[in-house]
Scaffold this active site. Structure first.
Site, PDB file in Angstrom:
ATOM      1  N   SER A 137       0.962  -1.160  -0.032  1.00 26.98           N
ATOM      2  CA  SER A 137      -0.029  -0.101  -0.113  1.00 26.98           C
ATOM      3  C   SER A 137       0.579   1.490   0.039  1.00 26.98           C
ATOM      4  O   SER A 137       0.462   2.205  -0.630  1.00 26.98           O
ATOM      5  CB  SER A 137      -0.365   0.185   1.449  1.00 26.98           C
ATOM      6  OG  SER A 137      -2.091  -0.846   1.189  1.00 26.98           O
ATOM      7  N   LYS A 177       0.830   3.711  -2.533  1.00 21.31           N
ATOM      8  CA  LYS A 177      -0.690   4.351  -3.506  1.00 21.31           C
ATOM      9  C   LYS A 177      -0.082   6.081  -3.494  1.00 21.31           C
ATOM     10  O   LYS A 177      -0.503   6.784  -3.886  1.00 21.31           O
ATOM     11  CB  LYS A 177      -1.335   4.532  -2.017  1.00 21.31           C
ATOM     12  CG  LYS A 177      -2.591   2.719  -1.958  1.00 21.31           C
ATOM     13  CD  LYS A 177      -3.336   2.382  -1.032  1.00 21.31           C
ATOM     14  CE  LYS A 177      -3.883   1.290  -1.319  1.00 21.31           C
ATOM     15  NZ  LYS A 177      -4.479   0.611   0.704  1.00 21.31           N
ATOM     16  N   TYR A 201      -2.227  -1.631 -10.709  1.00 20.20           N
ATOM     17  CA  TYR A 201      -2.808  -2.020  -8.855  1.00 20.20           C
ATOM     18  C   TYR A 201      -1.890  -3.348  -8.277  1.00 20.20           C
ATOM     19  O   TYR A 201      -1.123  -2.937  -7.598  1.00 20.20           O
ATOM     20  CB  TYR A 201      -4.085  -1.670  -8.663  1.00 20.20           C
ATOM     21  CG  TYR A 201      -3.657  -1.804  -7.265  1.00 20.20           C
ATOM     22  CD1 TYR A 201      -3.925  -0.816  -6.143  1.00 20.20           C
ATOM     23  CD2 TYR A 201      -4.998  -2.830  -6.482  1.00 20.20           C
ATOM     24  CE1 TYR A 201      -3.939  -0.682  -4.672  1.00 20.20           C
ATOM     25  CE2 TYR A 201      -4.688  -2.586  -4.934  1.00 20.20           C
ATOM     26  CZ  TYR A 201      -4.745  -1.179  -4.514  1.00 20.20           C
ATOM     27  OH  TYR A 201      -5.150  -1.693  -3.450  1.00 20.20           O
ATOM     28  N   TYR A 237      -4.201   2.880   7.717  1.00 17.08           N
ATOM     29  CA  TYR A 237      -5.541   2.810   8.050  1.00 17.08           C
ATOM     30  C   TYR A 237      -5.805   3.462   9.418  1.00 17.08           C
ATOM     31  O   TYR A 237      -5.976   4.338   9.579  1.00 17.08           O
ATOM     32  CB  TYR A 237      -4.961   1.311   8.206  1.00 17.08           C
ATOM     33  CG  TYR A 237      -4.035   0.712   7.283  1.00 17.08           C
ATOM     34  CD1 TYR A 237      -4.782   0.172   6.112  1.00 17.08           C
ATOM     35  CD2 TYR A 237      -2.486  -0.285   7.936  1.00 17.08           C
ATOM     36  CE1 TYR A 237      -3.921  -0.494   4.726  1.00 17.08           C
ATOM     37  CE2 TYR A 237      -2.229  -0.576   6.956  1.00 17.08           C
ATOM     38  CZ  TYR A 237      -2.868  -0.440   5.082  1.00 17.08           C
ATOM     39  OH  TYR A 237      -1.222  -1.063   4.040  1.00 17.08           O
ATOM     40  N   VAL A 257       1.448  -4.096   4.043  1.00 14.22           N
ATOM     41  CA  VAL A 257       0.929  -5.486   4.768  1.00 14.22           C
ATOM     42  C   VAL A 257       2.000  -6.317   4.531  1.00 14.22           C
ATOM     43  O   VAL A 257       2.220  -6.891   5.458  1.00 14.22           O
ATOM     44  CB  VAL A 257      -0.544  -5.831   3.973  1.00 14.22           C
ATOM     45  CG1 VAL A 257      -0.256  -6.222   3.243  1.00 14.22           C
ATOM     46  CG2 VAL A 257      -0.987  -6.709   4.908  1.00 14.22           C
TER      47      VAL A 257
END
Lengths: 331, 331, 331, 331
Positions: free
Chosen positions: C77, C80, C204, C256, C274
């Site tokens: 992530s 991103k 992605y 998160y 993660v």
């Protein structure tokens, strides 16, 4: 699982039905272990979890009573049906349904979030708390007693005595039900309430605290089965179009989050309350077999041990067994 | 066991009913202005919004047809009822209901959020898309054709011919339905699907693309009214306990977000589709008046102009009028 | 306008900092018991839960490395942030922000329901999956490789080598991530995707599978700390207004469902993945004490044992301890 | 748009800044058309939508005032920051954060549904109403006056006079805020309130009704900028770790549903209220240019025309312009 060839007019048949029901009441009484008596107020907590009683009153006059039918218990959410009926009789169906919809919801009975998600839409139906509180606000009158007078009069016509409020239950409900106050203020802000919130909640808590017996519920069920007409006097007590919507609501929304399963497996309009009561309605049916109560009946059940949806554990089992044996389902 | 003294077998009565229905079909045809034909795929968009047709087939053989009954249209969501029935026949009711609940929901038919809010719970019921896709996955077979074979055979037994898929509709559905793919992947992750997602969706899109007529829907409705028994051959086509759940689901969840209102105002099990079709079921009723179809009937409606809930505008008005005139409501 | 009398260029100070960091890395390594390595794909599951490594690179050139800094791990992530930056550089900030908002959300990173509740509104921000997939769709190019080329070039400028995709991770992500496909189809239906869904998801999954080290993350953090300017070449690698939004997003949404707590207790922009990686950015600060890294630094952390929010258990503890010791918080 | 090379200690510079701010206040005053004054209570409705005023007080003593700085207005939601601070000072941070989280939420400030969706979890943060009401309940004392005494004392230390409650505003808030009562009862049921609900809401409505000026807000902002230390007396008025969390909360959650955009485009901790006030905090920054207020400042804004998120239309534009001109963003 026996049916067949019963002639309800003979004493012999009634005796047979009585023995049949007695047997199953005894049987299901022993199956209340998975249930739990409501404990949010003292009076409900006192109930004996192993109680189970049923009254069935047929259109033709047959009356069956079995088990713990002598108990008085508070009507609780079952009153929502009666409150909806009196609101419609008082204000007209159209007026009421502009303020409360008649759609089932997948949310819990005490949900607020559906009001927020849907955004300025009326409550889903009169049998969830938001809809029931709105309905109570629609009743005419400036005080809770004035508002409830037509409901009391309606009940008196049906059960033959003026109903009484259990003051202990009322005081407990009034003093503990924070969620209902939250719902009430939400509705007030959204503009759904037509009377003072305090009076509205007082009305709602009082109607939930009316004492009934399984006989009372069976008599109410019979009038609903009989399209609003008193089975003896033949007086029209409730207009038929209101009765019809009430029964439809009971079928689609009457048994909390298990309404769909009750409709599928039992198939008759019913409304339960947290005290363990169930009001069930058997409309007249055409069947080729000669089974009992095909011309319609009302059923009252009391079994205070509740499943996790809030319905009487033993009451549902008993109704399911009887409905399937006698083919009472609408479907 | 009384059904009234109308003799539906006499030509005179049938003629009277025919004229009555013709009159109201003409009347409601002109009330489609508030509706809009579904336009998400070309084939549906082609439909004439002013179309309205109805077929009623009674248990005793009376057949009434009126308006635009010659059209073939894709069955769409009405197939969810048949898919649920064949899944139960194939895998057993208990197996299916462990994977799809039978509870009505206040959410939209194509909602995903209820799965997320509830957290790892099965879809609400087989008539919302998440439940219907899950149901399609439960059908036996490795290909969509294998999966649908029992559904095709069931339909053939009822409508007298092997049904056909409208390839244009199927291709359009397959290529445009992104929301259903989203639902499918969500279900896959949650572990509800029992077959390959591609095959499952292919099955789902194919079953929605089956062509039917109002006659076909009426014949299906008649079998459901008749507890799963073919009215002529008297063969048990569908086990009664499955039929019962199917009708209960139609009543509580069959008309999208207007299911509660349809139950209240019309009061019979029905399922609509986005092509404008409605499958309605009238179980046998006891009534003291001499009204038509009290021994039960199936009804098929086609009226492609839809209201904002996705139900046929004119179809609902027509069914409501007829149901109230002839006292067809279950309640 | 320089602060602090610590001279980070002296060997003695660097040695002191090194020993200090070494001590705490050893300490927090032993506190990974409450965490759990991600296990949804095999490659992540292989990681040693007791690993902990950190690289800190200061604006003035100080480099601190401690613990397991030699590992390569997938960026997950954290990508991103980079994808958002390249999308803004490619399409312009206004274009990107019309399609993805920059608001924090209380929902889970992989939520779909917020899209449904809010009704046809763009995803909350580029750091939740729905926003990240939308962002990947905005990257120019017809293939995933074309789309990722600017991101690869940007990383190469910063880390000094062309990054590589871990094929095993990519294949696993692609083949298992049903929820992301669900999100993708939902976005497609809502009209937020600007490229083919298959290509978008491939992009992605590939960007999530890029291998990095703590050194790489520290270098990226340093460029963000330094307003987008390469600390050695002084080239403007990322426009400052884009860097600013990226850092704001990291602070408000980067960790998160624990983003608010991280902002409160650590107080620096950071993004976790993660695989156990954390990219953290320390902007230059004014402080009266003589503390290290007040002129800004980038930090890379690797600690694969995750807490229930999905952040590195030991990594967060280590960052919190260091940030408080050296007064790195923005607040 | 360039500034630079300002020496804040010279009169000439201050004059230049004053003229600069005056110019932009005049400019943005004319851009209030898209906004709307809050109208849910009479006192707020009376405000002139074209008002705009700002006070900036720097750490080194520079004070800039421009526009409508003479108005008193009710502090409204800005009080949530002060209430959180006094609750932490009174009960300890850990105690407070066990009852209110510090996570941003994508839901509206007056949402109840997030409590229901998340299921028995504490409110998201002290700046949404559910969290603020919970926070007010944590303040020590048996009456609202006792509870608010520390907040009054804290404000008095900062603004130099004992603050006063606008009785008209208080009475209106108390009598109209049904949603807050709904939230209150919900929290009460969930067990989050530590004092009587009536007293809690009285406290909450009173704290929202405290009258302030832009000067007051600027002074509060300066103390927060200065880590809780009074800039003149150098007394520690608020412990630094509490100030830090307060600023973090303001940045992540302070501007309603536009908090993320404000963080991205302005980049400083701020809290707005429905009366049109904004409290903003500029922590000291390192910048290579010599821009004003780099050693930190507090800013108070008043502009009662609100955008649809509930923030001052002109106030946000003015803050954004100034913050970008003088490079005040944290990021």
């Amino acid at each position: 699982m026996v049916q067949g060839h019963v002639n309800l007019n003979t004493e012999k048949t009634e005796q047979w039905i009585q023995e049949y029901v007695d047997g199953w009441v005894e049987f299901f009484k022993k199956q209340t272990d998975t249930g739990k008596v409501a404990d949010y107020i003292p009076k409900l907590e006192e109930a004996d979890p192993n109680s189970l009683g049923i009254t069935i009153i047929g259109k033709k006059g047959t009356e069956i009573r079995s088990g713990d039918v002598e108990h008085e218990f508070s009507i609780q959410s079952i009153s929502k049906v009666l409150s909806f009926i009196t609101a419609c009789m008082d204000r007209g169906i159209a007026y009421v349904l502009q303020r409360v919809d008649v759609e089932p919801t997948g949310e819990a009975f005490n949900s607020i979030m559906h009001l927020e998600v849907k955004g300025h839409q009326r409550p889903f139906n009169p049998l969830v708390n938001s809809g029931a509180i709105t309905t109570s606000s629609l009743l005419s009158g400036n005080t809770s007693d004035e508002k409830l007078e037509p409901l009391f009069q309606l009940m008196e016509k049906i059960i033959g005595r003026r109903p009484e409020i259990d003051i202990d239950v009322y005081v407990s409900e009034r003093d503990t039900s924070m969620r209902n106050r939250a719902i009430g203020y939400y509705l007030l802000e959204e503009g759904y309430l037509e009377s003072d919130l305090g009076v509205t909640l007082e009305t709602y808590f009082k109607q939930c605290s009316i004492n009934v017996t399984t006989d009372d519920l069976a008599r109410i069920g019979l009038v609903l089965s009989n399209d609003g007409i008193h089975p003896e006097t033949e007086e029209i007590i409730i207009p038929r179009n209101i009765v019809r919507i009430a029964k439809s609501l009971m079928l689609t929304c009457g048994m909390y989050d298990a309404s769909g399963k009750f409709a599928s497996y039992v198939g008759i309009p019913a409304k339960s309350g947290v005290s363990g009561g169930i009001l069930a309605v058997v409309p007249p049916r055409v069947r080729e077999n000669e089974l009992p109560f095909l011309s319609g009946c009302g059923i009252g059940v009391f079994g205070p041990a509740l499943d996790k949806q809030g319905n009487s554990v033993a009451g549902i089992k008993l109704l399911r067994h009887i409905a399937n044996s006698w083919d009472l389902s609408l479907f």
